[in-house]
Write a protein that holds these residues in place. Structure first.
Motif, PDB file in Angstrom:
ATOM      1  N   MET A  95       0.835  -1.195   0.000  1.00  0.00           N
ATOM      2  CA  MET A  95       0.000   0.000   0.000  1.00  0.00           C
ATOM      3  C   MET A  95       0.875   1.252   0.000  1.00  0.00           C
ATOM      4  SD  MET A  95      -3.220  -0.865  -0.060  1.00  0.00           S
ATOM      5  CE  MET A  95      -3.998   0.669   0.488  1.00  0.00           C
ATOM      6  N   LEU A  96       0.613   2.140  -0.961  1.00  0.00           N
ATOM      7  CA  LEU A  96       1.381   3.376  -1.064  1.00  0.00           C
ATOM      8  C   LEU A  96       0.579   4.573  -0.584  1.00  0.00           C
ATOM      9  CD1 LEU A  96       4.258   3.916  -2.017  1.00  0.00           C
ATOM     10  CD2 LEU A  96       3.360   4.493  -4.271  1.00  0.00           C
ATOM     11  N   GLY A  97      -0.703   4.367  -0.283  1.00  0.00           N
ATOM     12  CA  GLY A  97      -1.539   5.484   0.152  1.00  0.00           C
ATOM     13  C   GLY A  97      -2.199   6.179  -1.027  1.00  0.00           C
ATOM     14  N   ALA A  98      -2.987   7.196  -0.708  1.00  0.00           N
ATOM     15  CA  ALA A  98      -3.752   7.904  -1.737  1.00  0.00           C
ATOM     16  C   ALA A  98      -2.979   9.093  -2.306  1.00  0.00           C
ATOM     17  CB  ALA A  98      -5.078   8.391  -1.150  1.00  0.00           C
ATOM     18  N   GLU A  99      -3.381   9.492  -3.509  1.00  0.00           N
ATOM     19  CA  GLU A  99      -2.903  10.708  -4.178  1.00  0.00           C
ATOM     20  C   GLU A  99      -1.369  10.763  -4.278  1.00  0.00           C
ATOM     21  OE1 GLU A  99      -5.627  14.267  -3.931  1.00  0.00           O
ATOM     22  OE2 GLU A  99      -5.629  13.609  -1.840  1.00  0.00           O
ATOM     23  N   THR A 100      -0.795   9.715  -4.796  1.00  0.00           N
ATOM     24  CA  THR A 100       0.651   9.677  -4.969  1.00  0.00           C
ATOM     25  C   THR A 100       1.042  10.269  -6.317  1.00  0.00           C
ATOM     26  OG1 THR A 100       0.695   7.625  -3.693  1.00  0.00           O
ATOM     27  CG2 THR A 100       2.681   8.181  -4.927  1.00  0.00           C
ATOM     28  N   PRO A 101       1.992  11.209  -6.372  1.00  0.00           N
ATOM     29  CA  PRO A 101       2.434  11.762  -7.659  1.00  0.00           C
ATOM     30  C   PRO A 101       2.891  10.659  -8.606  1.00  0.00           C
ATOM     31  CG  PRO A 101       3.297  13.083  -5.839  1.00  0.00           C
ATOM     32  CD  PRO A 101       2.668  11.866  -5.218  1.00  0.00           C
ATOM     33  N   VAL A 102       2.608  10.851  -9.885  1.00  0.00           N
ATOM     34  CA  VAL A 102       2.867   9.810 -10.881  1.00  0.00           C
ATOM     35  C   VAL A 102       4.334   9.392 -10.889  1.00  0.00           C
ATOM     36  CG1 VAL A 102       2.900   9.331 -13.360  1.00  0.00           C
ATOM     37  CG2 VAL A 102       0.918  10.457 -12.329  1.00  0.00           C
ATOM     38  N   ASP A 103       5.251  10.357 -10.866  1.00  0.00           N
ATOM     39  CA  ASP A 103       6.678  10.018 -10.889  1.00  0.00           C
ATOM     40  C   ASP A 103       7.069   9.176  -9.673  1.00  0.00           C
ATOM     41  OD1 ASP A 103       6.794  11.469 -13.189  1.00  0.00           O
ATOM     42  OD2 ASP A 103       7.783  13.223 -12.298  1.00  0.00           O
ATOM     43  N   GLU A 104       6.442   9.455  -8.540  1.00  0.00           N
ATOM     44  CA  GLU A 104       6.764   8.710  -7.330  1.00  0.00           C
ATOM     45  C   GLU A 104       6.181   7.301  -7.376  1.00  0.00           C
ATOM     46  OE1 GLU A 104       5.968  10.862  -3.732  1.00  0.00           O
ATOM     47  OE2 GLU A 104       6.763  12.735  -4.548  1.00  0.00           O
ATOM     48  N   ILE A 105       5.031   7.129  -8.037  1.00  0.00           N
ATOM     49  CA  ILE A 105       4.482   5.778  -8.213  1.00  0.00           C
ATOM     50  C   ILE A 105       5.463   4.926  -9.007  1.00  0.00           C
ATOM     51  CG2 ILE A 105       2.637   4.408  -9.249  1.00  0.00           C
ATOM     52  CD1 ILE A 105       0.739   6.756  -8.794  1.00  0.00           C
ATOM     53  N   ALA A 106       5.958   5.482 -10.124  1.00  0.00           N
ATOM     54  CA  ALA A 106       6.894   4.742 -10.969  1.00  0.00           C
ATOM     55  C   ALA A 106       8.187   4.429 -10.213  1.00  0.00           C
ATOM     56  CB  ALA A 106       7.190   5.541 -12.232  1.00  0.00           C
ATOM     57  N   ALA A 107       8.700   5.406  -9.469  1.00  0.00           N
ATOM     58  CA  ALA A 107       9.938   5.186  -8.718  1.00  0.00           C
ATOM     59  C   ALA A 107       9.746   4.119  -7.641  1.00  0.00           C
ATOM     60  CB  ALA A 107      10.399   6.504  -8.092  1.00  0.00           C
ATOM     61  N   ALA A 108       8.592   4.150  -6.962  1.00  0.00           N
ATOM     62  CA  ALA A 108       8.323   3.156  -5.923  1.00  0.00           C
ATOM     63  C   ALA A 108       8.169   1.769  -6.518  1.00  0.00           C
ATOM     64  CB  ALA A 108       7.059   3.540  -5.157  1.00  0.00           C
ATOM     65  N   ALA A 109       7.545   1.680  -7.693  1.00  0.00           N
ATOM     66  CA  ALA A 109       7.383   0.377  -8.352  1.00  0.00           C
ATOM     67  C   ALA A 109       8.735  -0.242  -8.661  1.00  0.00           C
ATOM     68  CB  ALA A 109       6.563   0.537  -9.627  1.00  0.00           C
ATOM     69  N   ILE A 110       9.666   0.575  -9.096  1.00  0.00           N
ATOM     70  CA  ILE A 110      11.006   0.074  -9.403  1.00  0.00           C
ATOM     71  C   ILE A 110      11.740  -0.314  -8.120  1.00  0.00           C
ATOM     72  CG2 ILE A 110      13.253   0.723 -10.338  1.00  0.00           C
ATOM     73  CD1 ILE A 110      11.696   2.590 -12.280  1.00  0.00           C
ATOM     74  N   ALA A 111      11.681   0.547  -7.118  1.00  0.00           N
ATOM     75  CA  ALA A 111      12.410   0.292  -5.868  1.00  0.00           C
ATOM     76  C   ALA A 111      11.875  -0.934  -5.137  1.00  0.00           C
ATOM     77  CB  ALA A 111      12.325   1.531  -4.969  1.00  0.00           C
ATOM     78  N   LEU A 112      10.561  -1.134  -5.177  1.00  0.00           N
ATOM     79  CA  LEU A 112       9.941  -2.253  -4.472  1.00  0.00           C
ATOM     80  C   LEU A 112       9.867  -3.519  -5.314  1.00  0.00           C
ATOM     81  CD1 LEU A 112       7.017  -0.279  -2.777  1.00  0.00           C
ATOM     82  CD2 LEU A 112       9.043  -1.228  -1.646  1.00  0.00           C
ATOM     83  N   LYS A 113      10.422  -3.453  -6.546  1.00  0.00           N
ATOM     84  CA  LYS A 113      10.398  -4.601  -7.458  1.00  0.00           C
ATOM     85  C   LYS A 113       8.975  -5.110  -7.676  1.00  0.00           C
ATOM     86  CE  LYS A 113      15.107  -6.216  -6.413  1.00  0.00           C
ATOM     87  NZ  LYS A 113      15.506  -5.030  -5.637  1.00  0.00           N
ATOM     88  N   ALA A 114       8.069  -4.165  -7.881  1.00  0.00           N
ATOM     89  CA  ALA A 114       6.671  -4.519  -8.084  1.00  0.00           C
ATOM     90  C   ALA A 114       6.466  -5.185  -9.435  1.00  0.00           C
ATOM     91  CB  ALA A 114       5.789  -3.271  -7.976  1.00  0.00           C
ATOM     92  N   ASP A 115       5.576  -6.149  -9.468  1.00  0.00           N
ATOM     93  CA  ASP A 115       5.173  -6.781 -10.721  1.00  0.00           C
ATOM     94  C   ASP A 115       3.974  -6.066 -11.334  1.00  0.00           C
ATOM     95  OD1 ASP A 115       6.948  -9.221 -10.533  1.00  0.00           O
ATOM     96  OD2 ASP A 115       5.816  -9.407  -8.664  1.00  0.00           O
ATOM     97  N   VAL A 116       3.232  -5.366 -10.470  1.00  0.00           N
ATOM     98  CA  VAL A 116       1.991  -4.712 -10.898  1.00  0.00           C
ATOM     99  C   VAL A 116       1.835  -3.409 -10.135  1.00  0.00           C
ATOM    100  CG1 VAL A 116      -0.531  -4.919 -11.051  1.00  0.00           C
ATOM    101  CG2 VAL A 116       0.895  -6.971 -11.241  1.00  0.00           C
ATOM    102  N   VAL A 117       1.266  -2.405 -10.804  1.00  0.00           N
ATOM    103  CA  VAL A 117       0.750  -1.215 -10.128  1.00  0.00           C
ATOM    104  C   VAL A 117      -0.768  -1.262 -10.266  1.00  0.00           C
ATOM    105  CG1 VAL A 117       0.534   1.302 -10.194  1.00  0.00           C
ATOM    106  CG2 VAL A 117       2.781   0.228 -10.441  1.00  0.00           C
ATOM    107  N   GLY A 118      -1.461  -1.161  -9.147  1.00  0.00           N
ATOM    108  CA  GLY A 118      -2.914  -1.185  -9.149  1.00  0.00           C
ATOM    109  C   GLY A 118      -3.466   0.156  -8.698  1.00  0.00           C
ATOM    110  N   LEU A 119      -4.348   0.742  -9.508  1.00  0.00           N
ATOM    111  CA  LEU A 119      -4.968   2.035  -9.214  1.00  0.00           C
ATOM    112  C   LEU A 119      -6.478   1.878  -9.107  1.00  0.00           C
ATOM    113  CD1 LEU A 119      -3.214   4.196 -11.980  1.00  0.00           C
ATOM    114  CD2 LEU A 119      -2.453   3.940  -9.608  1.00  0.00           C
TER     115      LEU A 119
END
Length: 320
Positions: A229-253
């Motif tokens: 869980m990343l919380g609400a209203e996350t800036p787009v650039d930060e979503i992408a950066a977090a996905a890379i850092a956390l080795k996410a397979d999926v981003v769900g919105l």
């Protein structure tokens, strides 16, 4: 000298009789990753191995016991609490749980009555009674049914009551916070840090509704996935950066009707440009289908069955 009349020992090894892990998963409705996790963590199931020592083989007894375990886990038991029982013990426990459910949950009518009570408690700011009602429903239904059959319809009913003017914002916030607490309590009991796929859950800037993602997180954990869980209203650039850092397979919105479509479309387009190609993008909510129609990188997830299918597709893509 060897006895010519003695029968020769056969060099052919007889393969164990049973089911492959994929078939066992289909028969028990337990994800393959969960079967492997239980084997690693609890030493059950303990499948035989074929001659090449690579393929697991599950016996009919394994499958029968796993089916019973799955039914109890659906009702809120932890795997570690039920794995110590043999099939007969699991049957007894399941019979006890079923009898308790029949007494405490009377079907759709009882569910509607419980929702009505919760709305009444929220309007009266009776938080203790509200929390007790949620705990009772969670205990009676188990985590999966609680999400699908209770929490989700409750959130829909709350939204409808708010639109009709029957609930104030403060009432809705009290109820949402109590439900969020219950969902997170249940989530903590089922998370596995090594589960896959890793699904990063958040909302775009301007989208404040994240309670649905709390339900999705619990549902994913029950399917042996790993929500983040990343919380609400996350800036787009930060979503992408977090996905890379956390080795996410999926981003769900989640994108509800409250967010202007043009703004959502721009943000989703920018997100797909910044995400690695290996990271899938799931979108739920009222505008999911429209966003998926406009952007081929988006997969609309509009139901629980859609979510099951999306998880399976990511897992299939990850297999060599």
């Amino acid at each position: 000298m060897a006895d010519r009349g003695a029968p020769r020992a056969s060099k052919t090894q007889v393969a164990p009789v049973g089911h492959s892990i994929r078939v066992a998963s289909e028969l028990t409705r337990i994800p393959i990753e969960t079967l492997r996790m239980w084997e690693r963590r609890y030493a059950f199931p303990k499948p035989s191995r074929r001659a090449d020592n690579h393929r697991r083989v599950y016996s009919e007894e394994d499958v029968a016991r796993l089916r019973l375990m799955a039914q109890l886990v659906e009702r809120g038991y932890r795997p570690g609490d039920v794995v110590r029982h043999d099939a007969r013990g699991l049957e007894r426990l399941l019979a006890q749980v079923t009898a308790a459910e029949e007494q405490s949950v009377g079907g759709p009518a009882a569910g509607l009555a419980a929702v009505a009570r919760i709305l009444r408690f929220a309007k009266a700011y009776d938080v203790a009674a509200l929390e007790a009602e949620l705990r009772g429903a969670a205990a009676a239904l188990g985590p999966r049914r609680f999400v699908v059959e209770f929490a989700h319809p409750l959130v829909v009913a709350v939204g409808a009551a708010w639109k009709r003017g029957e609930l104030d914002i403060a009432h809705e916030h009290v109820l949402s916070q109590a439900l969020r607490t219950q969902l997170r309590t249940m989530l903590s009991a089922f998370q596995d840090v090594r589960a896959r796929p890793v699904v990063l859950l958040t909302t775009l800037p301007g989208e404040t509704h994240e309670l649905g993602l709390e339900m999705v997180a619990l549902y994913l954990s029950l399917d042996a996935a790993k929500p983040r869980m990343l919380g609400a209203e996350t800036p787009v650039d930060e979503i992408a950066a977090a996905a890379i850092a956390l080795k996410a397979d999926v981003v769900g919105l989640t994108v509800t009707g409250a967010m202007p479509f043009a703004a959502a479309s721009r943000a989703v387009r920018r997100l797909t440009e910044n995400l690695p190609r290996r990271v899938a993008l799931w979108v739920g909510g009222a505008q999911a289908r429209a966003l998926a129609a406009e952007n081929k990188a988006v997969r609309a997830v509009e139901s629980w069955s859609d979510l099951d299918e999306a998880v399976d597709l990511v897992r299939d893509a990850a297999r060599p």
